[in-house]
Write an enzyme that holds these catalytic residues in place. Structure first.
Site, PDB file in Angstrom:
ATOM      1  CE1 TYR A   1      57.533  26.538  32.156  1.00 34.02           C
ATOM      2  CE2 TYR A   1      57.140  26.997  34.483  1.00 34.02           C
ATOM      3  CZ  TYR A   1      56.860  27.225  33.149  1.00 34.02           C
ATOM      4  OH  TYR A   1      55.896  28.125  32.792  1.00 34.02           O
TER       5      TYR A   1
ATOM      6  CG  HIS B   1      51.802  29.041  27.265  1.00 40.90           C
ATOM      7  ND1 HIS B   1      51.809  29.634  28.497  1.00 40.90           N
ATOM      8  CD2 HIS B   1      52.847  29.563  26.570  1.00 40.90           C
ATOM      9  CE1 HIS B   1      52.815  30.509  28.547  1.00 40.90           C
ATOM     10  NE2 HIS B   1      53.449  30.494  27.400  1.00 40.90           N
TER      11      HIS B   1
ATOM     12  CG  HIS C   1      49.889  33.599  30.689  1.00 39.14           C
ATOM     13  ND1 HIS C   1      48.993  33.093  31.606  1.00 39.14           N
ATOM     14  CD2 HIS C   1      50.610  32.542  30.247  1.00 39.14           C
ATOM     15  CE1 HIS C   1      49.182  31.790  31.707  1.00 39.14           C
ATOM     16  NE2 HIS C   1      50.162  31.420  30.894  1.00 39.14           N
TER      17      HIS C   1
ATOM     18  CB  CYS D   1      47.867  29.836  28.458  1.00 41.28           C
ATOM     19  SG  CYS D   1      48.284  28.512  29.612  1.00 41.28           S
TER      20      CYS D   1
ATOM     21  CG  ASP E   1      53.177  25.932  30.599  1.00 42.65           C
ATOM     22  OD1 ASP E   1      54.164  25.866  31.331  1.00 42.65           O
ATOM     23  OD2 ASP E   1      52.338  26.847  30.662  1.00 42.65           O
ATOM     24  CG  HIS E   2      52.111  24.171  34.020  1.00 40.36           C
ATOM     25  ND1 HIS E   2      51.064  24.830  34.613  1.00 40.36           N
ATOM     26  CD2 HIS E   2      53.132  25.048  34.012  1.00 40.36           C
ATOM     27  CE1 HIS E   2      51.445  26.052  34.934  1.00 40.36           C
ATOM     28  NE2 HIS E   2      52.706  26.217  34.575  1.00 40.36           N
TER      29      HIS E   2
HETATM   30  C1  DNO Z   1      53.362  29.654  34.500  1.00 41.48           C
HETATM   31  C2  DNO Z   1      53.459  30.601  33.383  1.00 41.48           C
HETATM   32  C3  DNO Z   1      53.170  32.037  33.811  1.00 41.48           C
HETATM   33  C4  DNO Z   1      53.501  32.991  32.681  1.00 41.48           C
HETATM   34  C5  DNO Z   1      53.253  34.442  33.051  1.00 41.48           C
HETATM   35  C6  DNO Z   1      53.435  35.338  31.855  1.00 41.48           C
HETATM   36  O1  DNO Z   1      53.903  28.605  34.443  1.00 41.48           O
HETATM   37  O2  DNO Z   1      52.689  30.219  32.317  1.00 41.48           O
HETATM   38  O3  DNO Z   1      53.925  32.316  34.927  1.00 41.48           O
HETATM   39  O4  DNO Z   1      54.846  32.875  32.352  1.00 41.48           O
HETATM   40  O5  DNO Z   1      51.991  34.624  33.557  1.00 41.48           O
HETATM   41  O6  DNO Z   1      53.585  36.636  32.292  1.00 41.48           O
END
Ligand code: DNO
Length: 388
Positions: free
Chosen positions: A364, A306, A241, A279, A347-348
């Site tokens: 989340y 992501h 990531h 991401c 995500d987010h």
């Molecule tokens: C945050 C996530 C990160 C991700 C880690 C992977 O929301 O995208 O915490 O899970 O960095 O190791």
């Protein structure tokens, strides 16, 4: 792309039955109950896999199989911890779970100053305020020479806009947002309920004294070279990531922040099982990154996507932007057309329609992510039918 969802296990208030109803195909999860550094046994892996399968879904991605700090800073137990990591990987491989997300960020996994920044429409988002972050670093953490890491405009904004509003409660909220609530559920370095999170955090920072970006890169290559034979044997794809935000912070080395970094780490271990979690959100939080160009360049070495995107303000603050941001649409187009089967999760997403009362892990939400997944699914359906 495969539509996946980050789910936090059987205690997650968002159930697998709910996820099936909203078009989720694959699950992204981890064995959150096993402490960082311990082996994920075959039995525990199969238990989770069976639970997911019984609900008509598949366990598509592990996020994360956490890399212990000691592997990152090359402490005395690093080889022992890497051996344990290899056993966990083999157990996942035997169960057919073959996409593993991890990160190599020292101490702090991801950073935001505000977890409920209000939007004009009544929803709220995650937000990173550079001046508030500087206040945390200089006045709460009291890191030596911290002010040297901030430009004059940020320091001025900190003194004029942030300092006058600070109270013990506001400082506690900042500490909670930066090092507690965003961390507890991801890497276990700091947990909710820790009595002195700042002291604990200072001790963690000390572990990296004298470790610069090159040393961290060597430690990452050492780790990856050690585990690649297991990845080859079971066909496991490792996907790092990117650092979130992709900037140097708190005096820590950060080595997955930009094109040059990504190229270096992929070249340092050229095995195709050594890949990337693309991401788009983390990468776009740095004004130096062009996410569309990066997606084109690294689609082939991406094993997990992501889907989110950030908007960076002129003062360096950033916030999560809409999942229909044209840059994200372009990123989805690139992956949908070049890597149609790659797992993707949103995500987010914002907090909306009562999410704020549910106590979800920061970033989340249910309704916010459901809306975002619907939006991304619509984009996928559209761009997937375009001629390539
Ligand atoms: C945050 C996530 C990160 C991700 C880690 C992977 O929301 O995208 O915490 O899970 O960095 O190791």
């Amino acid at each position: 792309m495969e539509k996946t969802w980050r789910w936090f296990g059987p205690n997650d208030p968002i159930t697998l039955d709910m996820l099936r109803q909203i078009g989720v195909e694959g699950i992204v999860t981890a064995l959150h109950h096993i402490p960082n550094g311990e082996i994920w046994t075959e039995e525990e892996v199969c238990k989770m896999k069976d639970f997911i399968t019984r609900h008509g879904l598949r366990w598509s991605v592990v996020e994360s199989l956490p890399v212990s700090e000691e592997i990152k800073y090359a402490g005395p137990h690093r080889d022992e911890l890497i051996e344990k990591y290899k056993i966990s990987l083999a157990n996942l491989g035997k169960a057919g779970v073959k996409t593993i997300c991890y990160n190599f960020m020292p101490v702090l996994d991801w950073a935001r100053t505000d977890l409920e920044y209000p939007n004009p429409d009544g929803t709220s988002n995650l937000y990173f305020n550079r001046a508030e972050f500087a206040y945390f670093d200089i006045h709460i953490l009291k890191r030596k020479d911290a002010e040297k890491d901030y430009d004059d405009a940020t320091l001025r904004r900190m003194n004029e806009k942030v300092k006058p509003l600070m109270s013990p409660e506001a400082e506690k909220r900042l500490v909670d947002n930066i090092i507690v609530k965003t961390q507890g559920f991801v890497n276990g370095n700091i947990s909710e309920g820790d009595l002195d999170p700042v002291g604990k955090f200072r001790d963690l920072l000390k572990l990296y004294e004298g470790i610069d970006a090159d040393a961290l890169r060597n430690n990452m290559a050492y780790f990856l070279n050690s585990i690649m034979p297991v990845c080859d044997e079971y066909g496991i794809d490792m996907c790092v990531h990117p650092d979130d935000p992709p900037l140097q912070i708190l005096g820590l080395p950060r080595i997955v922040t930009c094109d040059d970094d990504i190229q270096k780490f992929l070249e340092s271990v050229p095995n195709p099982h050594n890949g990337l979690t693309f991401c788009a959100g983390s990468l776009s939080a740095g004004a130096h990154n062009d996410v569309v160009e990066l997606a084109k360049k690294y689609a082939k070495r991406t094993h997990f996507v992501h889907a989110r995107i950030c908007k960076v303000m002129p003062d360096g603050d950033f916030k999560e932007s809409s999942h229909l941001d044209p840059r994200l649409i372009e990123v989805v187009r690139i992956f949908e057309q070049t890597r149609p089967g790659v797992p993707m999760r949103v995500d987010h997403a914002p907090l909306m329609l009562g999410d704020e009362k549910m106590g979800y892990n920061a970033g989340y939400s249910f309704h916010g992510r459901m809306l975002a997944l619907g939006e991304i699914a619509g984009v996928m359906a559209t761009v997937g039918t375009e001629s390539k």
